[in-house]
Design a protein around this motif. Structure first.
Motif, mmCIF file in Angstrom:
data_model
loop_
_atom_site.group_PDB
_atom_site.id
_atom_site.type_symbol
_atom_site.label_atom_id
_atom_site.label_comp_id
_atom_site.label_asym_id
_atom_site.label_seq_id
_atom_site.Cartn_x
_atom_site.Cartn_y
_atom_site.Cartn_z
ATOM 1 N N SER A 47 79.363 43.638 2.967
ATOM 2 C CA SER A 47 80.440 43.776 3.944
ATOM 3 C C SER A 47 81.478 44.713 3.352
ATOM 4 N N TRP A 83 81.607 40.691 8.653
ATOM 5 C CA TRP A 83 80.364 40.960 7.934
ATOM 6 C C TRP A 83 79.753 42.301 8.341
ATOM 7 N N TRP A 84 80.586 43.171 8.893
ATOM 8 C CA TRP A 84 80.086 44.495 9.310
ATOM 9 C C TRP A 84 79.834 45.378 8.097
ATOM 10 N N ASP A 116 82.737 38.207 13.774
ATOM 11 C CA ASP A 116 81.524 38.902 13.302
ATOM 12 C C ASP A 116 81.850 40.198 12.574
ATOM 13 N N ARG A 117 83.001 40.787 12.886
ATOM 14 C CA ARG A 117 83.373 42.052 12.236
ATOM 15 C C ARG A 117 83.568 41.893 10.734
ATOM 16 N N LYS A 134 75.023 50.903 8.744
ATOM 17 C CA LYS A 134 73.584 50.801 8.545
ATOM 18 C C LYS A 134 73.103 51.648 7.366
#
Length: 727
Positions: free
Chosen positions: A539, A691-692, A688-689, A695
């Motif tokens: 993260s 753990w962003w 949830d952000r 990619k």
């Protein structure tokens, strides 16, 4: 990572006798080495690259008889009221002291007779003897120390007021008591946490073994690496705190695995594979922070940091190997009495909410209010940092009851405040090929015309006639800003072949060097730890939050240090007899240590949340799960660490006392306000952000598997996954 540690934990459990024998043998070996080594230590503070250090080195090279790096003592004699120190009886007592101090003592480089050197006050009531030693204060023999004490006693017996100051009167830090206090408090917390004397004893035993190996190694290598006398104390302080904490987390996870119905060897492997992964990364952050002190380029600070980092490394390795080995010996006695005969706990329904769960729910219900309250509280605690004043400790900072402080005050009253902080000006004629006497005379004339100059003593020349020393007495005390202004004026108004050293010059140069190093040090340590935490948590925002939280806690802790040691708040309660500027090395040392310790709690607490999130829980549920399993243990770990550090507040060494208080209050702020309050509030707001991760970065980063996902195939009796509960 987790798989490797899982196998290591099981191997250590099976080969417990061999593992225990190895650590005991290592402790014995380094203990023998320490006992046979010269562990006196060095207290020489060198600051490479500064003008004050260059001048000091020049004096040591050109004037070897001055013993510039040796201890020195100023013994001050004052005649009774209405008498003169030059009266026959009084003068005879002083001269007898001069004779005794220089009588056949090979450690004495020189003794200055005040009646020959003009070290008598204008009113004729006070005189002082200056004694220079060839060795530092911690290398002084009992004969040298006893002679000083006898001179004071004899002078007082003759009816004079006699006090002594200088580095020769310094004391070595007392060790042992602080560690005992810390261990006793830690034992109490562990017993309350585990409800088992065996479980409580394991972290204490392994921490003592780890600290014993670390400190004995330091003592064995003291002479080889020229380590300071405070290095073992600081290493034991940090090593004991992290050693207990790291063992606590693994023992706690082991007990949890046993409660899930796993056999003992499997539980040991899983405990080391999961909690051990957090221990490794938490230890790495501490080691990075401590070893990073090398960028400051102050040898004493570098050695202190590396020694403490080595002790932390030992604590990590012991937690990963000796703890599972001892768990093998302990059997089910590691569980509380009620739990030993229990059956496998059902996991289909949630446990009865504990304090950690209730606290998490409280924060999740009102995250904005909790976050603002915590940030404001830390901001208020940090306000005193605005008046932070740094300096090097001296006799003027000693308690008024000490002989050093009394001598300091007597000298200031009789000879002016500048006598306690003379500026030593060196004139090096070899730099420009000029005549040293001509250049020294010109420099003396220039300095005499500057503000805040009381006296410029006649120049002293080396035997080769290349170098001169001018002693400049300011009109103000060593810690006065006017004295610092005078230092700057001398450097501005003289040539490149002129350098200034002395207490004030050293203090100013050290402060500037540390201030200049703080930004790159923070960048290095925070940057490396940030990358490490990205690797652990996968993260970007969680590591960023961790770093910002650290800044809040360290500023609040520094504010508390200023309030107590500089302003005098609660000074009596904490045994601070005399307020003084904060030691120059304290801020950067605290930044390093507190950062490492702060990341400990971040890793231990948030790793459990990450583990829950990876296994399918929502962000809010993961926060609750992390607190349900980790809050009690993190709280116990923080209380233990605070207890260990607080035990050092009773030290007689000002630096140790200050660091002990600073680290204790920093752990309190970081563990309970930042990690237990701000962290869940921020994670609740981010959702949830939190753990962003981009990619491309997710693909580039190696999978270190801190959560133990790869352990599933190694489990011999893995239970079904518990049913998730929505909140």
């Amino acid at each position: 990572m987790a798989t490797f540690l899982y196998k290591l934990g099981r191997l250590s459990f099976r080969r417990r006798r061999l593992v225990a024998l190895f650590w005991v043998a290592l402790l014995a070996a380094v203990g023998i080495g320490a006992a046979s080594a010269n562990a006196t230590g060095s207290n020489d503070v060198s600051i490479p690259g500064t003008e004050a250090q260059k001048a000091f080195d020049l004096l040591d090279e050109r004037f070897p008889t001055l013993s510039a790096d040796g201890a020195q003592a100023n013994i001050v004699f004052r005649a009774p009221s209405g008498e003169k120190i030059t009266a026959a009886d009084n003068k005879a007592a002083v001269e007898a002291a001069v004779a005794e101090l220089g009588d056949g003592n090979k450690q004495v480089a020189g003794v200055i007779d005040p009646f020959k050197a003009g070290a008598v006050s204008q009113d004729g009531t006070t005189a002082y003897i200056a004694v220079a030693y060839d060795v530092q204060f911690n290398e002084m023999s009992d004969t040298s120390k006893d002679t000083l004490d006898h001179v004071l006693d004899e002078g007082r017996h003759a009816g004079l007021t006699v006090e002594a100051g200088g580095t020769a009167m310094a004391e070595l830090p007392h060790t042992g008591t602080a560690e005992i206090i810390g261990i006793a408090l830690a034992a109490l917390v562990l017993v309350m946490t585990f409800g088992s004397l065996v479980a409580a004893g394991l972290p204490l035993l392994t921490a003592v073994i780890g600290v014993g190996i670390g400190v004995a190694s330091i003592m064995a290598l003291t002479e080889v690496f020229d380590l300071s006398s405070t290095t073992p104390t600081l290493a034991s302080m940090i090593g004991l705190a992290v050693g207990i904490d790291y063992a606590l987390f693994i023992v706690s996870r082991y007990r949890a695995e046993l409660a899930e119905g796993r056999d003992r060897e499997e539980a040991a492997g899983l405990a080391v594979g999961t909690a051990g992964s957090a221990v490794v990364f938490a230890g790495l952050t501490v080691v990075i922070a401590l070893a990073g002190l090398a960028v400051v380029n102050i040898p004493m600070l570098t050695k202190m940091g590396l020694a403490a980092a080595g002790t932390v490394t030992i604590a990590v390795v012991i937690a990963l190997t000796l703890i599972p080995a001892l768990l093998g010996f302990a059997g089910k006695r590691v569980l509380g009495r009620k739990a030993r005969g229990g059956t496998r706990r059902a996991t289909a329904a949630p446990d009865k909410p504990n304090m950690g769960t209730r606290w998490a729910h409280f924060v999740l219900r009102r995250p904005v209010a909790v976050l603002l309250t915590a940030v404001v509280a830390l901001g208020l605690a940090a306000i005193p940092v605005g008046s932070l004043k740094v300096g090097l400790p001296g006799d003027g900072d000693q308690p008024t009851s000490t002989t050093q402080r009394k001598a300091y005050d007597m000298l200031a009253e009789s000879f002016g405040p500048g006598i306690n902080g003379p500026l030593l000006v060196t004139v090096d004629a070899t730099a420009d090929g000029g005549n040293v006497k001509t250049e020294a005379a010109q420099v003396s004339k220039t300095i005499t015309g500057l503000k805040n100059v009381a006296v410029v003593a006649p120049a002293t020349y080396d035997e080769a006639g290349r170098t001169a020393i001018l002693t400049v007495l300011p009109t103000t005390a060593p810690d006065s800003t006017k004295t610092e202004d005078l230092l700057a004026d001398i450097r501005d108004h003289t040539g490149d072949n002129v350098m200034v050293t002395g207490l004030t010059a050293m203090k100013v140069d050290v402060s500037e060097k540390l201030n200049d190093a703080l930004a790159p040090y923070l960048g290095l340590v925070v940057g490396l730890a940030f990358l490490l935490l990205i690797l652990v948590f996968r993260s970007v925002l969680v590591p960023l939050k961790a770093a910002l939280g650290f800044l809040l806690s360290v500023l609040a802790a520094l504010g508390a240090v200023v309030a107590v040691f500089q302003w005098g708040w609660a000074a009596d309660l904490l045994g601070v007899e005399q307020t003084s500027p904060i030691m120059s090395m304290m801020p950067i040392f605290m930044v390093g240590v507190v950062f490492g310790l702060a990341m400990d709690y971040e890793v231990f607490l948030v790793t459990r949340m990450r583990e829950a999130h990876v296994h399918g829980e929502s962000p809010r549920q993961a926060v609750v799960t992390g607190f349900r399993h980790g809050a009690r243990v993190v709280t116990a770990a923080a209380v233990i660490m605070i207890s260990v550090f607080a035990g050092f507040i009773g030290s007689n060494e000002a630096m140790v006392k200050m660091i002990g208080f600073g680290l204790a209050i920093a752990v309190f702020f970081d563990a309970f306000i930042v990690r237990m309050t701000i962290v869940p509030a921020v994670l609740a707001l981010l959702g949830d952000r939190a753990w962003w991760l981009p990619k491309w970065l997710d693909k580039a980063l190696p999978n270190v598997d801190v959560e133990g996902e790869g352990l599933t195939r190694h489990r011999t009796d893995a239970p079904e996954e518990p049913e998730l509960v929505r909140v």
